[in-house]
Design an enzyme around this catalytic site. Sequence first.
Site, mmCIF file in Angstrom:
data_model
loop_
_atom_site.group_PDB
_atom_site.id
_atom_site.type_symbol
_atom_site.label_atom_id
_atom_site.label_comp_id
_atom_site.label_asym_id
_atom_site.label_seq_id
_atom_site.Cartn_x
_atom_site.Cartn_y
_atom_site.Cartn_z
ATOM 1 C CG ASN A 152 -82.072 7.290 6.504
ATOM 2 O OD1 ASN A 152 -81.310 6.959 7.411
ATOM 3 N ND2 ASN A 152 -82.677 8.460 6.480
ATOM 4 N NE ARG A 183 -79.128 16.161 10.893
ATOM 5 C CZ ARG A 183 -79.492 15.104 10.155
ATOM 6 N NH1 ARG A 183 -78.851 14.829 9.026
ATOM 7 N NH2 ARG A 183 -80.493 14.325 10.508
HETATM 8 P P1 NAI Z 1 -75.536 5.726 14.702
HETATM 9 O O1 NAI Z 1 -76.209 6.114 15.939
HETATM 10 O O2 NAI Z 1 -75.660 4.333 14.209
HETATM 11 O O3 NAI Z 1 -73.981 6.040 14.800
HETATM 12 C C1 NAI Z 1 -73.489 7.230 15.303
HETATM 13 C C2 NAI Z 1 -72.062 6.983 15.739
HETATM 14 O O4 NAI Z 1 -71.498 8.232 16.072
HETATM 15 C C3 NAI Z 1 -71.956 6.090 16.971
HETATM 16 O O5 NAI Z 1 -71.075 5.023 16.712
HETATM 17 C C4 NAI Z 1 -71.408 7.034 18.035
HETATM 18 O O6 NAI Z 1 -70.561 6.392 18.945
HETATM 19 C C5 NAI Z 1 -70.653 8.033 17.185
HETATM 20 N N1 NAI Z 1 -70.419 9.312 17.850
HETATM 21 C C6 NAI Z 1 -71.244 10.046 18.637
HETATM 22 N N2 NAI Z 1 -70.628 11.154 19.051
HETATM 23 C C7 NAI Z 1 -69.387 11.133 18.495
HETATM 24 C C8 NAI Z 1 -68.275 12.009 18.553
HETATM 25 N N3 NAI Z 1 -68.299 13.133 19.288
HETATM 26 N N4 NAI Z 1 -67.164 11.675 17.868
HETATM 27 C C9 NAI Z 1 -67.131 10.521 17.147
HETATM 28 N N5 NAI Z 1 -68.122 9.652 17.070
HETATM 29 C C10 NAI Z 1 -69.249 9.965 17.729
HETATM 30 O O7 NAI Z 1 -76.043 6.757 13.592
HETATM 31 P P2 NAI Z 1 -76.044 6.606 12.018
HETATM 32 O O8 NAI Z 1 -77.275 5.920 11.576
HETATM 33 O O9 NAI Z 1 -74.736 6.074 11.582
HETATM 34 O O10 NAI Z 1 -76.194 8.135 11.582
HETATM 35 C C11 NAI Z 1 -75.204 9.078 11.927
HETATM 36 C C12 NAI Z 1 -75.680 10.478 11.581
HETATM 37 O O11 NAI Z 1 -75.800 10.612 10.169
HETATM 38 C C13 NAI Z 1 -77.081 10.830 12.097
HETATM 39 O O12 NAI Z 1 -77.054 11.246 13.446
HETATM 40 C C14 NAI Z 1 -77.502 11.940 11.167
HETATM 41 O O13 NAI Z 1 -77.053 13.187 11.649
HETATM 42 C C15 NAI Z 1 -76.775 11.604 9.865
HETATM 43 N N6 NAI Z 1 -77.686 11.071 8.846
HETATM 44 C C16 NAI Z 1 -77.814 11.761 7.659
HETATM 45 C C17 NAI Z 1 -78.691 11.333 6.693
HETATM 46 C C18 NAI Z 1 -78.803 12.041 5.380
HETATM 47 O O14 NAI Z 1 -79.775 11.843 4.656
HETATM 48 N N7 NAI Z 1 -77.836 12.853 5.004
HETATM 49 C C19 NAI Z 1 -79.580 10.187 6.911
HETATM 50 C C20 NAI Z 1 -79.287 9.455 8.147
HETATM 51 C C21 NAI Z 1 -78.409 9.931 9.076
#
Ligand code: NAI
Length: 402
Positions: free
Chosen positions: A156, A294
Site C-alpha cells: 500500500n 505511526r
Molecule cells: P520501508 O521498510 O520500505 O521503509 C522504512 C524506512 O525507514 C527504511 O528506509 C529504513 O531504513 C528507515 N528507518 C528505520 N528506522 C529509522 C530511523 N530510526 N530513522 C530513520 N529512518 C529509519 O517501509 P515503508 O513501506 O516505507 O513504510 C514505512 C512505515 O509507514 C511503516 O513501517 C508503517 O509504520 C507506515 N505505514 C503506514 C500506512 C498507513 O496506512 N498510514 C500504510 C503503510 C505503512
Amino acid sequence: KTAFHNLSVSVTIRKASLFAVSNVSITRSLATKSKHKVLTVLYEGGEAGKRNKNILGCVENALGLREWIKENNLENQLELIVTSDKEGDKSVVEQHLPTASVVISQPFWPCYLDEKRIQKAKNLKLAITAGVGSDHVNLEAACKAGITVAEVSGSNVVSVAEHIVMQILALVRNYIPAYKQVINGEWDIAAIVDRAYDLENKHVGTVAAGRIGFRVLQRLKPFDVHLHYYDKFRLPEKVEKELNVTYHPSVESMVKVCDVVTINCPLHPETEHLFDEKMLKLMKKGSYLVNTARGKIMKADALVDAIKSNHLAGYAGDVWYPQPAAKNHPWRSMPNHALTPHYSGTTLDAQKRYAAGARELLGNWLNGKPQREEYLIVDKGEVVSRAYTSGDATKGNSDTKA
Ligand code: NAI
C-alpha cells in the site's frame, strides 16, 4: 543493500507475487489431523461492507479468506475465526488466542499482541499483518516465543504516498477551513488566505526514504520544492542527484531547515516518541508536520502544545495510538489539523493487494513453503527486517506508553 536497491527489488517481486497468489495451489503436504485456528481481526464493515465486496479488510468480507478456503478445499485444515472484538479480557480475541495457530491483523484496526498476549498464545506460529507495519506485535516477545511475524511489504505504499501529498497540500493551502466556509454558507477570502501559501520553493523533508518516503520524494519533485531526507541508509548518489534531494545526517539537522516534514519510518524503540518537545522545538516556526507512519512516533501532548502555541502551523496524517482513537483524543479538537482516521493505506486498490498477500502468506505457511524474504519481520527468533533491525526492535516495543 541500499534503501533504493531494496525498494526496486520489492517492486518487481510484488508484481510477480500478485500473479502467483491467484494461482496458489495448496498441496496439503503439511496437513495435520487437527485444524489450525486462524484468528482474523478486522474492522466492522457495516452497510458499506455488506454492499461493497471490494472492502476486503472488513469482517464481512474477511480478506477473501472464506472463498479462498472453499476454493482450495481447506475446510478440514483451517478453522477461520473473524472478529472485530479485540479489547478487554472477555473479547473474542482473548477467548481464541490460546488455541490460535495464526493471527491475522491490520494496522487500521490493530490487534495489539503485547507480551502478555503472546505468552498466552501458546499455539501461535504466525502473525500476519494484512498491510505494512508490524509494530502492533511485541517483536521481542515474538522472537522469544519463536513466532514468525510477516507483513505484505509494498502493498500500500503508493496509496500512502498519495495521501501524504494530498495532506501536505491541504495544510499549506489551508484547504480544510476554506471547504468549511462553503459548507457554512460563508465567503471570507481574507480569513482563508491569512494562512494559505504555495508549496513551490518550500523545503520539504522526509524522515526515512524507504518505499513510502522515496515515493513521496518522487511525487513532490514536479512541484519545484527543495527536497530533503534523513534515513539510516543513504540512497545511491545517482538517485539523490535525479531527485535533487539533500541528505541529512540526523533528523534534527533536517527538521531545522524544513517548512514541511513528513514522517515515514517504522515505529520501533528508536522512533517511539521521536517527535517530543525537544524535536518539535527544533522544527521551524510556522512549519507543518504530516505523519502517516505511526501515532506513537509523536509525543501526543507535546504535539498539542506545539500546535496550540502556533509553533507548528499545522499537523496532518492518519495514525493514532491506540486505534481506534478515543472520542476525546486531544488531537481531534486541536486547531489547524487535517487528520483523518487511519485509511491512507487501505484504499480499495490497496486492499486487493494486501488481502492477496495475506492469503499467500497463510498458504505458504500451510504448505511449508518459504515466505518471500521481504515480507518477513521476525523469523526463527530474530528480527530480520532491515527496517526494524537497526532500530534494535528487540529491545521491547513498549506496550504501555501512549
Ligand atoms: P520501508 O521498510 O520500505 O521503509 C522504512 C524506512 O525507514 C527504511 O528506509 C529504513 O531504513 C528507515 N528507518 C528505520 N528506522 C529509522 C530511523 N530510526 N530513522 C530513520 N529512518 C529509519 O517501509 P515503508 O513501506 O516505507 O513504510 C514505512 C512505515 O509507514 C511503516 O513501517 C508503517 O509504520 C507506515 N505505514 C503506514 C500506512 C498507513 O496506512 N498510514 C500504510 C503503510 C505503512
